[in-house]
Design an enzyme around this catalytic site. Structure first.
Site, PDB file in Angstrom:
ATOM      1  N   ASN A  14       0.839  -1.209   0.000  1.00 35.19           N
ATOM      2  CA  ASN A  14       0.000   0.000   0.000  1.00 35.19           C
ATOM      3  C   ASN A  14       0.866   1.248   0.000  1.00 35.19           C
ATOM      4  O   ASN A  14       0.531   2.239  -0.656  1.00 35.19           O
ATOM      5  CB  ASN A  14      -0.948   0.008   1.198  1.00 35.19           C
ATOM      6  CG  ASN A  14      -2.187  -0.810   0.926  1.00 35.19           C
ATOM      7  OD1 ASN A  14      -3.051  -0.396   0.149  1.00 35.19           O
ATOM      8  ND2 ASN A  14      -2.271  -1.985   1.520  1.00 35.19           N
ATOM      9  N   ARG A  86       0.562  -1.797  14.923  1.00 37.04           N
ATOM     10  CA  ARG A  86       0.479  -1.343  16.315  1.00 37.04           C
ATOM     11  C   ARG A  86      -0.605  -0.306  16.458  1.00 37.04           C
ATOM     12  O   ARG A  86      -0.891   0.417  15.502  1.00 37.04           O
ATOM     13  CB  ARG A  86       1.780  -0.658  16.730  1.00 37.04           C
ATOM     14  CG  ARG A  86       2.845  -1.600  16.945  1.00 37.04           C
ATOM     15  CD  ARG A  86       4.153  -0.973  17.298  1.00 37.04           C
ATOM     16  NE  ARG A  86       5.109  -2.044  17.216  1.00 37.04           N
ATOM     17  CZ  ARG A  86       5.328  -2.905  18.195  1.00 37.04           C
ATOM     18  NH1 ARG A  86       4.742  -2.768  19.354  1.00 37.04           N
ATOM     19  NH2 ARG A  86       6.169  -3.905  18.029  1.00 37.04           N
ATOM     20  N   LEU A  88      -1.549   3.216  17.673  1.00 35.55           N
ATOM     21  CA  LEU A  88      -0.805   4.449  17.981  1.00 35.55           C
ATOM     22  C   LEU A  88      -1.179   4.930  19.375  1.00 35.55           C
ATOM     23  O   LEU A  88      -2.354   4.938  19.750  1.00 35.55           O
ATOM     24  CB  LEU A  88      -1.154   5.539  16.974  1.00 35.55           C
ATOM     25  CG  LEU A  88      -0.442   5.488  15.632  1.00 35.55           C
ATOM     26  CD1 LEU A  88      -0.939   6.630  14.752  1.00 35.55           C
ATOM     27  CD2 LEU A  88       1.069   5.563  15.785  1.00 35.55           C
ATOM     28  N   ASN A 102      -5.966   5.284   7.951  1.00 37.54           N
ATOM     29  CA  ASN A 102      -5.520   3.892   7.866  1.00 37.54           C
ATOM     30  C   ASN A 102      -6.323   3.184   6.786  1.00 37.54           C
ATOM     31  O   ASN A 102      -7.425   3.606   6.452  1.00 37.54           O
ATOM     32  CB  ASN A 102      -5.761   3.197   9.219  1.00 37.54           C
ATOM     33  CG  ASN A 102      -5.330   1.733   9.208  1.00 37.54           C
ATOM     34  OD1 ASN A 102      -4.285   1.391   8.645  1.00 37.54           O
ATOM     35  ND2 ASN A 102      -6.132   0.870   9.816  1.00 37.54           N
ATOM     36  N   HIS A 104      -7.989  -0.566   5.983  1.00 41.20           N
ATOM     37  CA  HIS A 104      -8.338  -1.814   6.664  1.00 41.20           C
ATOM     38  C   HIS A 104      -9.041  -2.729   5.660  1.00 41.20           C
ATOM     39  O   HIS A 104      -9.919  -2.273   4.919  1.00 41.20           O
ATOM     40  CB  HIS A 104      -9.262  -1.507   7.847  1.00 41.20           C
ATOM     41  CG  HIS A 104      -9.637  -2.729   8.613  1.00 41.20           C
ATOM     42  ND1 HIS A 104      -8.739  -3.379   9.427  1.00 41.20           N
ATOM     43  CD2 HIS A 104     -10.784  -3.440   8.668  1.00 41.20           C
ATOM     44  CE1 HIS A 104      -9.329  -4.445   9.954  1.00 41.20           C
ATOM     45  NE2 HIS A 104     -10.571  -4.504   9.512  1.00 41.20           N
ATOM     46  N   SER A 131     -11.550  -0.470   3.474  1.00 42.62           N
ATOM     47  CA  SER A 131     -12.020   0.849   3.915  1.00 42.62           C
ATOM     48  C   SER A 131     -10.819   1.705   4.272  1.00 42.62           C
ATOM     49  O   SER A 131      -9.862   1.225   4.891  1.00 42.62           O
ATOM     50  CB  SER A 131     -12.876   0.724   5.189  1.00 42.62           C
ATOM     51  OG  SER A 131     -13.899  -0.228   5.035  1.00 42.62           O
ATOM     52  N   ASP A 140      -9.559   0.431  14.427  1.00 42.93           N
ATOM     53  CA  ASP A 140     -10.329   0.447  13.178  1.00 42.93           C
ATOM     54  C   ASP A 140     -11.688   1.136  13.356  1.00 42.93           C
ATOM     55  O   ASP A 140     -12.671   0.772  12.695  1.00 42.93           O
ATOM     56  CB  ASP A 140     -10.529  -0.980  12.640  1.00 42.93           C
ATOM     57  CG  ASP A 140      -9.186  -1.683  12.412  1.00 42.93           C
ATOM     58  OD1 ASP A 140      -8.228  -1.007  12.005  1.00 42.93           O
ATOM     59  OD2 ASP A 140      -9.097  -2.896  12.663  1.00 42.93           O
ATOM     60  N   GLU A 169      -7.358  -2.223  -2.661  1.00 41.84           N
ATOM     61  CA  GLU A 169      -6.739  -1.297  -1.701  1.00 41.84           C
ATOM     62  C   GLU A 169      -5.798  -0.339  -2.425  1.00 41.84           C
ATOM     63  O   GLU A 169      -5.781   0.869  -2.165  1.00 41.84           O
ATOM     64  CB  GLU A 169      -5.936  -2.075  -0.639  1.00 41.84           C
ATOM     65  CG  GLU A 169      -6.795  -2.904   0.289  1.00 41.84           C
ATOM     66  CD  GLU A 169      -5.955  -3.647   1.334  1.00 41.84           C
ATOM     67  OE1 GLU A 169      -4.928  -3.122   1.783  1.00 41.84           O
ATOM     68  OE2 GLU A 169      -6.344  -4.774   1.695  1.00 41.84           O
TER      69      GLU A 169
HETATM   70  C1  GRF Z   1      -3.269  -4.605   3.971  1.00 39.26           C
HETATM   71  O1  GRF Z   1      -4.166  -5.626   3.690  1.00 39.26           O
HETATM   72  C2  GRF Z   1      -3.933  -3.531   4.784  1.00 39.26           C
HETATM   73  O2  GRF Z   1      -5.281  -3.363   4.486  1.00 39.26           O
HETATM   74  C3  GRF Z   1      -3.775  -4.025   6.194  1.00 39.26           C
HETATM   75  O3  GRF Z   1      -2.505  -4.627   6.211  1.00 39.26           O
HETATM   76  C4  GRF Z   1      -2.143  -5.057   4.897  1.00 39.26           C
HETATM   77  C5  GRF Z   1      -0.844  -4.403   4.568  1.00 39.26           C
HETATM   78  O4  GRF Z   1      -0.309  -4.834   3.351  1.00 39.26           O
HETATM   79  N1  GRF Z   1      -3.957  -2.955   7.134  1.00 39.26           N
HETATM   80  P1  GRF Z   1       0.911  -4.035   2.716  1.00 39.26           P
HETATM   81  O5  GRF Z   1       2.045  -4.039   3.750  1.00 39.26           O
HETATM   82  O6  GRF Z   1       0.455  -2.660   2.407  1.00 39.26           O
HETATM   83  O7  GRF Z   1       1.296  -4.803   1.482  1.00 39.26           O
END
Ligand code: GRF
Length: 299
Positions: A14, A86, A88, A102, A104, A131, A140, A169
Protein backbone atom coordinates in the site's frame (compact mmCIF):
# COMPACT_ATOMS: atom_id res chain seq x y z
CA UNK A 1 1.32 19.97 -1.10
CA UNK A 2 0.90 18.15 2.22
CA UNK A 3 3.84 16.29 3.77
CA UNK A 4 2.79 12.73 4.50
CA UNK A 5 4.52 10.05 6.58
CA UNK A 6 3.64 6.44 5.88
CA UNK A 7 3.93 3.98 8.76
CA UNK A 8 4.25 0.29 7.97
CA UNK A 9 5.35 -2.95 9.58
CA UNK A 10 5.93 -5.27 6.63
CA UNK A 11 5.59 -5.76 2.90
CA UNK A 12 4.50 -2.20 2.15
CA UNK A 13 2.50 -2.71 -1.04
CA UNK A 14 0.00 0.00 0.00
CA UNK A 15 2.91 2.36 0.71
CA UNK A 16 4.19 1.70 -2.82
CA UNK A 17 0.77 2.53 -4.27
CA UNK A 18 0.63 5.74 -2.20
CA UNK A 19 4.09 6.76 -3.44
CA UNK A 20 3.45 5.90 -7.07
CA UNK A 21 0.08 7.62 -7.27
CA UNK A 22 0.76 10.60 -5.01
CA UNK A 23 -1.46 13.58 -5.82
CA UNK A 24 -1.82 16.62 -3.57
CA UNK A 25 0.67 15.15 -1.11
CA UNK A 26 4.32 14.24 -0.97
CA UNK A 27 5.61 11.18 0.89
CA UNK A 28 8.27 12.83 3.05
CA UNK A 29 8.99 9.87 5.34
CA UNK A 30 8.43 6.12 5.50
CA UNK A 31 8.72 4.90 9.08
CA UNK A 32 8.48 1.49 10.68
CA UNK A 33 8.47 -0.31 14.00
CA UNK A 34 10.21 -3.17 12.19
CA UNK A 35 13.74 -2.45 10.95
CA UNK A 36 13.48 -5.49 8.64
CA UNK A 37 10.26 -4.41 6.93
CA UNK A 38 10.76 -4.99 3.19
CA UNK A 39 8.88 -1.77 2.41
CA UNK A 40 11.70 0.31 3.93
CA UNK A 41 14.28 -0.79 1.39
CA UNK A 42 11.89 -0.09 -1.49
CA UNK A 43 11.29 3.46 -0.23
CA UNK A 44 14.98 4.11 0.44
CA UNK A 45 15.84 2.96 -3.09
CA UNK A 46 13.50 5.69 -4.36
CA UNK A 47 15.25 8.35 -2.31
CA UNK A 48 12.47 8.67 0.27
CA UNK A 49 13.76 9.26 3.82
CA UNK A 50 13.18 6.19 5.96
CA UNK A 51 13.37 5.58 9.68
CA UNK A 52 12.84 2.53 11.82
CA UNK A 53 13.14 1.50 15.43
CA UNK A 54 11.91 -1.58 17.23
CA UNK A 55 9.98 -0.87 20.43
CA UNK A 56 11.27 -4.18 21.79
CA UNK A 57 13.51 -3.50 24.74
CA UNK A 58 12.90 0.26 24.95
CA UNK A 59 9.12 0.20 25.48
CA UNK A 60 6.24 1.85 23.69
CA UNK A 61 6.59 5.31 25.25
CA UNK A 62 10.26 5.76 24.28
CA UNK A 63 9.56 4.34 20.82
CA UNK A 64 6.70 6.76 20.22
CA UNK A 65 8.73 9.75 21.44
CA UNK A 66 11.42 8.84 18.92
CA UNK A 67 8.78 8.44 16.20
CA UNK A 68 7.29 11.80 17.08
CA UNK A 69 10.71 13.45 16.79
CA UNK A 70 10.96 12.07 13.23
CA UNK A 71 7.47 13.31 12.35
CA UNK A 72 8.54 16.76 13.57
CA UNK A 73 11.87 16.59 11.77
CA UNK A 74 10.12 16.12 8.43
CA UNK A 75 7.31 18.58 9.26
CA UNK A 76 4.73 15.83 8.77
CA UNK A 77 1.13 17.08 8.51
CA UNK A 78 -0.64 13.81 7.72
CA UNK A 79 0.13 10.21 8.69
CA UNK A 80 -1.04 7.28 6.57
CA UNK A 81 -0.89 3.87 8.22
CA UNK A 82 -0.31 1.08 5.71
CA UNK A 83 -0.07 -2.31 7.35
CA UNK A 84 1.19 -0.76 10.60
CA UNK A 85 0.60 -3.49 13.16
CA UNK A 86 0.48 -1.34 16.31
CA UNK A 87 -2.06 0.87 17.98
CA UNK A 88 -0.81 4.45 17.98
CA UNK A 89 -0.46 5.87 21.48
CA UNK A 90 -1.63 9.24 22.68
CA UNK A 91 1.56 11.29 21.98
CA UNK A 92 1.25 10.72 18.23
CA UNK A 93 -2.56 10.74 18.24
CA UNK A 94 -2.69 14.00 20.17
CA UNK A 95 -0.09 15.71 17.98
CA UNK A 96 -1.74 14.75 14.69
CA UNK A 97 -5.35 14.20 15.68
CA UNK A 98 -7.71 14.39 12.72
CA UNK A 99 -4.78 13.91 10.34
CA UNK A 100 -4.13 10.19 10.62
CA UNK A 101 -5.71 7.66 8.28
CA UNK A 102 -5.52 3.89 7.87
CA UNK A 103 -6.53 1.25 5.36
CA UNK A 104 -8.34 -1.81 6.66
CA UNK A 105 -9.22 -4.91 4.61
CA UNK A 106 -12.96 -5.09 5.32
CA UNK A 107 -16.11 -3.12 4.75
CA UNK A 108 -16.09 -1.34 8.12
CA UNK A 109 -17.76 -1.43 10.56
CA UNK A 110 -17.66 -5.16 9.77
CA UNK A 111 -14.65 -7.20 10.88
CA UNK A 112 -12.38 -4.87 12.79
CA UNK A 113 -9.04 -6.41 13.77
CA UNK A 114 -7.41 -9.43 12.12
CA UNK A 115 -8.48 -12.31 9.84
CA UNK A 116 -11.04 -10.17 8.08
CA UNK A 117 -11.27 -12.23 4.89
CA UNK A 118 -11.69 -15.59 6.65
CA UNK A 119 -14.40 -14.05 8.82
CA UNK A 120 -16.27 -12.62 5.83
CA UNK A 121 -16.16 -15.99 4.03
CA UNK A 122 -17.23 -17.91 7.15
CA UNK A 123 -20.18 -15.54 7.59
CA UNK A 124 -21.35 -16.31 4.04
CA UNK A 125 -21.01 -12.66 2.96
CA UNK A 126 -21.43 -11.88 -0.72
CA UNK A 127 -18.77 -9.15 -0.54
CA UNK A 128 -15.54 -8.32 1.18
CA UNK A 129 -13.59 -5.17 0.55
CA UNK A 130 -11.53 -2.45 2.11
CA UNK A 131 -12.02 0.85 3.91
CA UNK A 132 -9.92 3.95 4.43
CA UNK A 133 -10.78 5.52 7.76
CA UNK A 134 -9.66 8.11 10.28
CA UNK A 135 -7.55 6.81 13.12
CA UNK A 136 -8.71 7.30 16.69
CA UNK A 137 -8.02 5.48 19.96
CA UNK A 138 -10.51 2.80 18.95
CA UNK A 139 -9.10 -0.02 16.78
CA UNK A 140 -10.33 0.45 13.18
CA UNK A 141 -13.02 2.68 14.63
CA UNK A 142 -12.68 6.20 13.14
CA UNK A 143 -14.90 7.79 10.51
CA UNK A 144 -14.87 5.97 7.16
CA UNK A 145 -13.57 8.13 4.28
CA UNK A 146 -14.01 5.68 1.43
CA UNK A 147 -14.64 2.00 0.66
CA UNK A 148 -14.36 -0.51 -2.19
CA UNK A 149 -16.42 -3.68 -2.34
CA UNK A 150 -15.03 -6.89 -3.80
CA UNK A 151 -17.31 -9.83 -4.61
CA UNK A 152 -16.72 -13.13 -2.81
CA UNK A 153 -16.72 -15.97 -5.34
CA UNK A 154 -17.55 -19.65 -4.78
CA UNK A 155 -14.40 -21.46 -3.72
CA UNK A 156 -12.69 -18.29 -2.47
CA UNK A 157 -10.22 -18.82 0.35
CA UNK A 158 -8.96 -16.09 2.65
CA UNK A 159 -5.84 -15.93 0.43
CA UNK A 160 -7.61 -15.63 -2.93
CA UNK A 161 -9.98 -13.02 -1.56
CA UNK A 162 -7.11 -11.14 0.11
CA UNK A 163 -5.28 -10.89 -3.21
CA UNK A 164 -8.27 -9.30 -4.96
CA UNK A 165 -8.97 -7.00 -2.03
CA UNK A 166 -5.31 -5.93 -2.00
CA UNK A 167 -5.59 -4.80 -5.64
CA UNK A 168 -8.67 -2.79 -4.64
CA UNK A 169 -6.74 -1.30 -1.70
CA UNK A 170 -4.01 -0.06 -4.05
CA UNK A 171 -6.59 1.77 -6.16
CA UNK A 172 -8.60 3.12 -3.22
CA UNK A 173 -5.94 4.39 -0.83
CA UNK A 174 -4.13 6.93 -3.06
CA UNK A 175 -7.45 8.31 -4.28
CA UNK A 176 -8.88 8.76 -0.79
CA UNK A 177 -5.65 10.16 0.64
CA UNK A 178 -5.49 12.70 -2.19
CA UNK A 179 -9.07 13.76 -1.48
CA UNK A 180 -8.34 13.88 2.24
CA UNK A 181 -5.35 16.21 1.99
CA UNK A 182 -6.73 18.48 -0.71
CA UNK A 183 -8.47 21.72 0.22
CA UNK A 184 -11.81 22.42 -1.52
CA UNK A 185 -9.91 24.77 -3.86
CA UNK A 186 -7.39 22.00 -4.70
CA UNK A 187 -10.25 19.64 -5.45
CA UNK A 188 -12.18 22.08 -7.60
CA UNK A 189 -8.95 22.93 -9.43
CA UNK A 190 -8.21 19.25 -9.94
CA UNK A 191 -11.67 18.61 -11.39
CA UNK A 192 -11.80 21.74 -13.55
CA UNK A 193 -8.29 21.51 -14.98
CA UNK A 194 -8.74 17.81 -15.82
CA UNK A 195 -11.24 18.88 -18.53
CA UNK A 196 -9.92 19.64 -22.02
CA UNK A 197 -8.43 23.06 -22.87
CA UNK A 198 -9.06 24.63 -19.50
CA UNK A 199 -7.09 27.27 -17.67
CA UNK A 200 -7.28 29.09 -14.36
CA UNK A 201 -7.21 32.87 -13.98
CA UNK A 202 -8.30 35.23 -11.29
CA UNK A 203 -11.51 37.09 -11.87
CA UNK A 204 -12.68 39.60 -9.26
CA UNK A 205 -10.01 38.16 -6.98
CA UNK A 206 -11.47 34.63 -7.15
CA UNK A 207 -9.93 31.50 -8.75
CA UNK A 208 -11.87 31.12 -11.99
CA UNK A 209 -11.78 28.40 -14.64
CA UNK A 210 -12.15 28.96 -18.38
CA UNK A 211 -12.54 26.75 -21.43
CA UNK A 212 -11.42 28.39 -24.67
CA UNK A 213 -11.71 31.79 -22.98
CA UNK A 214 -15.21 31.20 -21.58
CA UNK A 215 -15.80 30.98 -17.84
CA UNK A 216 -17.32 27.72 -16.53
CA UNK A 217 -16.48 27.57 -12.81
CA UNK A 218 -15.50 29.96 -10.06
CA UNK A 219 -14.54 29.21 -6.49
CA UNK A 220 -15.69 31.81 -4.01
CA UNK A 221 -14.31 31.96 -0.51
CA UNK A 222 -16.07 34.52 1.65
CA UNK A 223 -17.02 36.52 -1.42
CA UNK A 224 -17.81 40.10 -0.34
CA UNK A 225 -17.74 38.85 3.24
CA UNK A 226 -20.72 36.48 2.81
CA UNK A 227 -18.96 33.79 4.90
CA UNK A 228 -19.63 31.09 2.28
CA UNK A 229 -17.34 28.70 0.47
CA UNK A 230 -18.97 27.81 -2.85
CA UNK A 231 -18.23 26.86 -6.43
CA UNK A 232 -20.32 28.61 -9.09
CA UNK A 233 -21.26 26.69 -12.24
CA UNK A 234 -23.46 27.20 -15.28
CA UNK A 235 -26.84 25.55 -15.72
CA UNK A 236 -28.44 25.06 -19.11
CA UNK A 237 -31.25 27.56 -18.64
CA UNK A 238 -32.99 29.76 -16.12
CA UNK A 239 -35.62 26.96 -15.83
CA UNK A 240 -32.95 24.46 -14.81
CA UNK A 241 -31.53 27.02 -12.40
CA UNK A 242 -34.93 27.60 -10.77
CA UNK A 243 -35.60 23.88 -10.58
CA UNK A 244 -32.29 23.24 -8.74
CA UNK A 245 -32.78 26.17 -6.37
CA UNK A 246 -36.24 24.92 -5.45
CA UNK A 247 -35.56 21.18 -5.34
CA UNK A 248 -32.28 21.20 -3.38
CA UNK A 249 -32.12 24.52 -1.54
CA UNK A 250 -29.49 23.28 0.93
CA UNK A 251 -27.03 22.56 -1.87
CA UNK A 252 -27.69 25.23 -4.48
CA UNK A 253 -27.87 29.00 -4.18
CA UNK A 254 -28.27 31.84 -6.61
CA UNK A 255 -24.83 33.45 -6.81
CA UNK A 256 -24.60 37.22 -6.67
CA UNK A 257 -23.72 38.84 -10.03
CA UNK A 258 -23.92 35.53 -11.92
CA UNK A 259 -27.43 34.64 -10.73
CA UNK A 260 -29.52 36.25 -13.47
CA UNK A 261 -27.65 34.37 -16.20
CA UNK A 262 -28.51 30.83 -15.11
CA UNK A 263 -25.57 30.10 -12.80
CA UNK A 264 -25.88 28.33 -9.46
CA UNK A 265 -23.45 28.09 -6.58
CA UNK A 266 -22.86 24.81 -4.78
CA UNK A 267 -22.06 24.91 -1.09
CA UNK A 268 -18.61 23.48 -0.28
CA UNK A 269 -18.74 24.10 3.46
CA UNK A 270 -19.17 21.07 5.74
CA UNK A 271 -19.21 17.77 3.91
CA UNK A 272 -19.88 18.47 0.21
CA UNK A 273 -21.25 15.87 -2.18
CA UNK A 274 -18.10 15.66 -4.35
CA UNK A 275 -19.49 13.33 -7.04
CA UNK A 276 -22.24 15.92 -7.56
CA UNK A 277 -19.70 18.76 -7.66
CA UNK A 278 -17.68 16.81 -10.23
CA UNK A 279 -20.75 16.23 -12.34
CA UNK A 280 -21.85 19.85 -12.20
CA UNK A 281 -18.40 21.20 -13.10
CA UNK A 282 -18.23 18.84 -16.08
CA UNK A 283 -21.72 19.84 -17.23
CA UNK A 284 -20.83 23.50 -16.87
CA UNK A 285 -17.74 22.88 -19.01
CA UNK A 286 -19.97 21.30 -21.68
CA UNK A 287 -22.24 24.33 -21.64
CA UNK A 288 -19.29 26.71 -22.11
CA UNK A 289 -17.08 24.67 -24.45
CA UNK A 290 -17.04 25.46 -28.17
CA UNK A 291 -18.70 22.92 -30.51
CA UNK A 292 -15.25 22.01 -31.82
CA UNK A 293 -14.35 20.52 -28.42
CA UNK A 294 -17.71 18.81 -27.94
CA UNK A 295 -17.47 17.24 -31.38
CA UNK A 296 -13.96 16.07 -30.54
CA UNK A 297 -15.52 13.84 -27.89
CA UNK A 298 -16.07 16.33 -25.09
CA UNK A 299 -14.84 15.48 -21.64
C1 GRF B 1 -3.27 -4.61 3.97
O1 GRF B 1 -4.17 -5.63 3.69
C2 GRF B 1 -3.93 -3.53 4.78
O2 GRF B 1 -5.28 -3.36 4.49
C3 GRF B 1 -3.77 -4.03 6.19
O3 GRF B 1 -2.50 -4.63 6.21
C4 GRF B 1 -2.14 -5.06 4.90
C5 GRF B 1 -0.84 -4.40 4.57
O4 GRF B 1 -0.31 -4.83 3.35
N1 GRF B 1 -3.96 -2.96 7.13
P1 GRF B 1 0.91 -4.03 2.72
O5 GRF B 1 2.04 -4.04 3.75
O6 GRF B 1 0.46 -2.66 2.41
O7 GRF B 1 1.30 -4.80 1.48
Amino acid sequence: MKSVAILLSGRGSNMMALVEHARGYEVALVASDNPDAPGLAWAAARGIPTWSLSPKGIGKAAYEQALLAQLDRYAIETVALAGYMRLLGSPVLDRLRGNIVNIHPSILPLYKGLDTHARAIAAGDTHGGCSVHMVTEELDGGRVLGQSRVGIEPGDTAETLAARVLAAEHALYPRILAEFVMTPLDRVRDLALALPETEERESHGQPTFFVAGKQFAQLRDDHHGDGLLVVCVRTGSSDEQEMLLEAVPDTYRKPTYLGPSGWVSIDLGGDPDWPLVEDRIARSWELAAPTRLLEAGGR
